[in-house]
Structure formats: structure tokens, C-alpha cells
Scaffold this active site. Structure first.
Site, PDB file in Angstrom:
ATOM      1  CB  THR A  16      -0.897  -0.003   1.266  1.00  0.00           C
ATOM      2  OG1 THR A  16      -1.436   1.299   1.458  1.00  0.00           O
ATOM      3  CG2 THR A  16      -0.125  -0.374   2.517  1.00  0.00           C
ATOM      4  CE1 TYR A  34      -3.683  -2.319   5.628  1.00  0.00           C
ATOM      5  CE2 TYR A  34      -3.168  -0.106   4.863  1.00  0.00           C
ATOM      6  CZ  TYR A  34      -3.526  -1.408   4.587  1.00  0.00           C
ATOM      7  OH  TYR A  34      -3.724  -1.811   3.291  1.00  0.00           O
TER       8      TYR A  34
HETATM    9  N1  LIG Z   1      -8.774  -1.309  -0.792  1.00  0.00           N
HETATM   10  C1  LIG Z   1      -7.734  -0.513  -0.934  1.00  0.00           C
HETATM   11  O1  LIG Z   1      -7.905   0.673  -1.309  1.00  0.00           O
HETATM   12  C2  LIG Z   1      -6.344  -1.010  -0.682  1.00  0.00           C
HETATM   13  C3  LIG Z   1      -5.273  -0.110  -0.820  1.00  0.00           C
HETATM   14  C4  LIG Z   1      -3.981  -0.582  -0.594  1.00  0.00           C
HETATM   15  C5  LIG Z   1      -3.760  -1.918  -0.281  1.00  0.00           C
HETATM   16  N2  LIG Z   1      -4.822  -2.761  -0.129  1.00  0.00           N
HETATM   17  C6  LIG Z   1      -4.530  -4.167   0.213  1.00  0.00           C
HETATM   18  O2  LIG Z   1      -5.217  -5.004  -0.701  1.00  0.00           O
HETATM   19  C7  LIG Z   1      -5.590  -6.224  -0.058  1.00  0.00           C
HETATM   20  C8  LIG Z   1      -7.052  -6.510  -0.331  1.00  0.00           C
HETATM   21  O3  LIG Z   1      -7.837  -5.422   0.136  1.00  0.00           O
HETATM   22  P1  LIG Z   1      -9.413  -5.352  -0.129  1.00  0.00           P
HETATM   23  O4  LIG Z   1      -9.766  -3.910  -0.251  1.00  0.00           O
HETATM   24  O5  LIG Z   1      -9.777  -6.298  -1.210  1.00  0.00           O
HETATM   25  O6  LIG Z   1      -9.958  -5.862   1.281  1.00  0.00           O
HETATM   26  P2  LIG Z   1     -11.180  -6.868   1.601  1.00  0.00           P
HETATM   27  O7  LIG Z   1     -11.444  -6.723   3.065  1.00  0.00           O
HETATM   28  O8  LIG Z   1     -12.315  -6.632   0.665  1.00  0.00           O
HETATM   29  O9  LIG Z   1     -10.543  -8.282   1.285  1.00  0.00           O
HETATM   30  C9  LIG Z   1      -9.747  -8.984   2.206  1.00  0.00           C
HETATM   31  C10 LIG Z   1     -10.162 -10.450   2.136  1.00  0.00           C
HETATM   32  O10 LIG Z   1      -9.296 -11.209   2.979  1.00  0.00           O
HETATM   33  C11 LIG Z   1     -10.086 -12.091   3.796  1.00  0.00           C
HETATM   34  N3  LIG Z   1      -9.306 -12.308   5.029  1.00  0.00           N
HETATM   35  C12 LIG Z   1      -8.887 -11.379   5.926  1.00  0.00           C
HETATM   36  N4  LIG Z   1      -8.182 -11.961   6.906  1.00  0.00           N
HETATM   37  C13 LIG Z   1      -8.148 -13.305   6.634  1.00  0.00           C
HETATM   38  C14 LIG Z   1      -7.565 -14.430   7.280  1.00  0.00           C
HETATM   39  N5  LIG Z   1      -6.904 -14.332   8.434  1.00  0.00           N
HETATM   40  N6  LIG Z   1      -7.727 -15.652   6.701  1.00  0.00           N
HETATM   41  C15 LIG Z   1      -8.407 -15.791   5.536  1.00  0.00           C
HETATM   42  N7  LIG Z   1      -8.982 -14.756   4.882  1.00  0.00           N
HETATM   43  C16 LIG Z   1      -8.852 -13.525   5.432  1.00  0.00           C
HETATM   44  C17 LIG Z   1     -11.411 -11.354   4.005  1.00  0.00           C
HETATM   45  O11 LIG Z   1     -12.501 -12.203   4.321  1.00  0.00           O
HETATM   46  C18 LIG Z   1     -11.595 -10.690   2.634  1.00  0.00           C
HETATM   47  O12 LIG Z   1     -12.274 -11.536   1.728  1.00  0.00           O
HETATM   48  C19 LIG Z   1      -5.231  -6.057   1.418  1.00  0.00           C
HETATM   49  O13 LIG Z   1      -4.033  -6.741   1.668  1.00  0.00           O
HETATM   50  C20 LIG Z   1      -5.058  -4.564   1.575  1.00  0.00           C
HETATM   51  O14 LIG Z   1      -4.139  -4.259   2.594  1.00  0.00           O
HETATM   52  C21 LIG Z   1      -6.102  -2.340  -0.322  1.00  0.00           C
END
Ligand SMILES: NC(=O)c1ccc[n+]([C@@H]2O[C@H](COP(=O)([O-])OP(=O)(O)OC[C@H]3O[C@@H](n4cnc5c(N)ncnc54)[C@H](O)[C@@H]3O)[C@@H](O)[C@H]2O)c1
Length: 336
Positions: free
Chosen positions: A129, A153
Site C-alpha cells: 500500500t 496498518y
Molecule cells: N482497498 C484498498 O484501497 C487497498 C489499498 C492498498 C492496499 N490494499 C490491500 O489489498 C488487499 C485486499 O484489500 P481489499 O480492499 O480487497 O480488502 P477486503 O477486506 O475486501 O478483502 C480482504 C479479504 O481477505 C479475507 N481475510 C482477511 N483476513 C483473513 C484471514 N486471516 N484468513 C483468511 N482470509 C482472510 C477477508 O474475508 C476478505 O475476503 C489487502 O491486503 C489490503 O491491505 C487495499
């Protein structure tokens, strides 16, 4: 190839799996505990699978913290690559409950990397991120910009990056790509999947929810930043363009290239007021927007320098258009 995707029932992971289904012939395995992801997203991905080619996703509803169960999954399959999305992602929550974040993000990621090494998995793609940069002095950050995260985070993600780099350094048969995402927004152009997390704090999702009346009003946090209209400027990237960077990264690693880190954004930004004006325009709704004090740790401008991902991965964004981002976010919001 056999690809394990963690967190694919969530927002970004599901868009990457959709592209893996539609654009490759890889076998796809998913681990997700459905803490913020949804079974209906997995079902929709399987519908897309059946309409595209034979087969379906092998889905394990498991939590990454259950090390023995996760190890069995590695033992019973032969993965070529892991794409790791599963994480906890809400910055204020990470301040209130940092250990949840260190356990779920850093500890579980470290265990996953260990399993990759124990079971000869060759490649790892990691969701990082722009939060790893903290409050950079320069408004347009390169991969060389100093990493100084300002919240738990961001630190959990930077620590995971370090573990990954050290593991790859020590094992010639293991390589990785770290993708540092900027502000991810929008939804599948065909409106089949999108962001379903109800308490999401992302500006474009919140403005879409306000446009359709799920929220009565929304806030602008600070209007006296040193920007043309006084509100923060961010680099909003359509989720399908972000997803395509993962497929490029996978091909890059498969071709035997070295481990690497890339910013993924469009390299230009929009202010909070510009985003709200665009959402009002595409929705046709003049929804209520109130002023609120600045939040701690919000830099005035945060934009990617994306030259490296364009040059090294030949990444070509297709939806670099704020209207399209807002329209797809709005269309998706109406379905949930
Ligand atoms: N959304 C953003 O703008 C953004 C920006 C930068 C980085 N990210 C990174 O992208 C990745 C995905 O983000 P997202 O927005 O799709 O989030 P999200 O919450 O929609 O998806 C995360 C998924 O991981 C699963 N999960 C979480 N912990 C778990 C565990 N211990 N075991 C099994 N499954 C687990 C959740 O059920 C969910 O389906 C993350 O690593 C996040 O840090 C997101």
C-alpha cells in the site's frame, strides 16, 4: 499453473481472480475466512468460470491463523504461485487494535511465506500500500521514496515486505513482486462484482452510498490544505486496472525475472471536491456534504510515480477516467 489466492472473496482479490479466469488457463485455489469477504462473491466467480472455461475455483473457507490447516492445504496441492490479499485493512482500527493487525497481516503473511519455502512455491505477489510511505515530503512518490509509515496498518505491510525480501534473498528458487496500491476504487465494468464491505471508509464508495441514500450525508475532512481547492488530492485507480497489474506481475515472475517492487496508480490525482462533484454529476443527485476537521496523518497530496510499473511490467491502464470509476462504483452500490 496452480495459483493460490488468499482473500479472493474480498474486493481486490475477486477482481484479480475474475481476470485469472477470463485471461489465463491457470487452476485457481482460494483461501478466505469470509471475515470481510462474501460467499456470494465466490459463487459469482464460479458463474464467470462456468461461462468462460471448464472447471471451478477450489475454495477453502479457512483462516490463515490456523497454521496446521493451512499447511495441509499446501501439502495436498502443488502451488506454483501465491497471490496474497487477505489482510485487515482499516487504518483507524489498526490504531485501536494494533495486535489484531500485526497478527493477521504480519504474522500470517510470514507463515504463508514460510510455507511457500517449505513446499517449493516459486512465486509470491504481495498486496502492499501507499501507506508504507507515510507522509512523504514529495507529493509524487517513486519506489525509492523513503518508507516511513505513520500507523500500525502501514507498518504491518512494510514489515511483511521486509520478510518477503529477506526470504527471497536467501532462496534463489523463490521470487516475489510487491505491488503498492494507491486509492483503489470502482467495480467490474459488467457490474458482476464490486466492493461489498459495508463500513468501507473509501471516498468514492462513501460518495456512491450517499448518492443512493444509504448514507444521509458525507464529510470532507479538511478544506485548508495547500492544494488548489483546499482538499486532499489522491491517485484513484480503477480496480480492474489494478487487477491487470497482478497478471503482469505473475507473467514477469514466471519469465524468471528478479524480485521487484512497483507502485500501482495512474500518476495523477483528483481532489476530494473534484471526486464529489464527479459523483454528483454521474448520479444526478446533489447529495449533502458537510465539513469536518482534518484527520491526523492525511498528507495534502499523495500521487504515484508509475513509470516503473509501466516500463518493467508493460502495464497499460484502460480505465484512467474518473467518470468511469465513479459510474462503476455507483452501479455496483445500487446492487447491494
Ligand atoms: N482497498 C484498498 O484501497 C487497498 C489499498 C492498498 C492496499 N490494499 C490491500 O489489498 C488487499 C485486499 O484489500 P481489499 O480492499 O480487497 O480488502 P477486503 O477486506 O475486501 O478483502 C480482504 C479479504 O481477505 C479475507 N481475510 C482477511 N483476513 C483473513 C484471514 N486471516 N484468513 C483468511 N482470509 C482472510 C477477508 O474475508 C476478505 O475476503 C489487502 O491486503 C489490503 O491491505 C487495499
Amino acid at each position: 499453473m496452480n495459483i493460490l489466492v488468499t482473500g479472493a472473496a474480498g474486493y481486490i482479490g475477486s477482481h484479480v481472480v475474475k481476470q485469472l479466469i477470463e485471461e489465463t488457463d491457470h487452476s485457481i485455489f482460494v483461501i478466505d475466512n469470509l471475515s470481510t469477504g462474501h460467499q456470494k462473491t465466490i459463487d459469482k466467480l464460479n458463474d464467470i468460470f462456468q461461462q468462460t472455461r471448464d472447471g471451478e475455483i477450489t475454495f477453502y473457507r479457512e483462516d490463515l491463523k490456523n497454521f496446521e490447516v493451512i499447511e495441509k492445504i499446501f501439502k495436498n496441492n502443488s502451488f506454483d504461485a501465491v497471490i496474497h490479499f487477505a489482510a485487515s485493512i482499516v487504518v483507524p482500527e489498526s490504531v485501536e487494535n494494533p495486535l489484531k493487525y500485526y497478527m493477521n497481516n504480519t504474522v500470517n503473511t510470514t507463515h504463508l511465506i514460510k510455507l511457500c519455502n517449505d513446499y517449493n512455491v516459486k512465486h509470491f505477489i504481495f498486496s502492499s500500500t501507499a501507506a508504507v510511505y507515510g507522509e512523504p515530503i514529495e507529493s509524487q512518490v517513486t519506489e525509492e521514496t523513503q518508507t516511513e509509515p505513520i500507523n500500525p496498518y502501514g507498518r504491518t505491510k512494510l514489515m511483511s515486505e521486509m520478510v518477503l525480501k529477506d526470504a527471497s534473498c536467501a532462496n534463489d528458487a523463490f521470487s516475489h513482486v510487491i505491488l503498492r496500491y494507491f486509492n483503489v476504487a470502482g467495480a467490474d465494468i459488467h457490474n458482476r462484482i464490486g466492493q461489498s464491505f459495508p463500513n468501507a471508509t473509501h471516498l468514492i464508495k462513501v460518495s456512491a452510498q450517499t448518492a443512493i441514500g444509504t448514507r444521509e450525508k458525507m464529510m470532507i475532512f479538511g478544506e485548508d490544505y495547500n492544494t488548489p481547492d483546499g482538499t486532499c488530492i489522491r491517485d484513484y485507480i480503477h480496480v480492474d486496472d489494478l487487477a491487470s497489474a497482478h497478471l503482469k506481475a505473475l507473467a514477469y515472475l514466471e519469465q524468471g525475472n528478479k524480485s521487484n517492487v512497483f507502485n500501482v496508480g495512474y500518476g495523477h490525482g483528483f481532489s476530494v471536491k473534484e471526486v464529489i462533484a464527479t459523483m454528483k454529476k454521474v448520479s444526478g443527485v446533489d447529495f449533502r456534504v458537510d465539513s469536518a476537521p482534518k484527520r491526523a496523518g492525511d498528507p495534502a497530496v499523495l500521487i504515484s510515480n508509475n513509470e516503473k510499473v509501466k516500463q518493467v511490467l508493460s502495464w497499460k491502464p484502460k480505465h484512467d477516467d474518473l467518470d468511469v470509476i465513479c459510474m462503476t462504483a455507483l452501479a455496483w452500490e445500487k446492487t447491494i
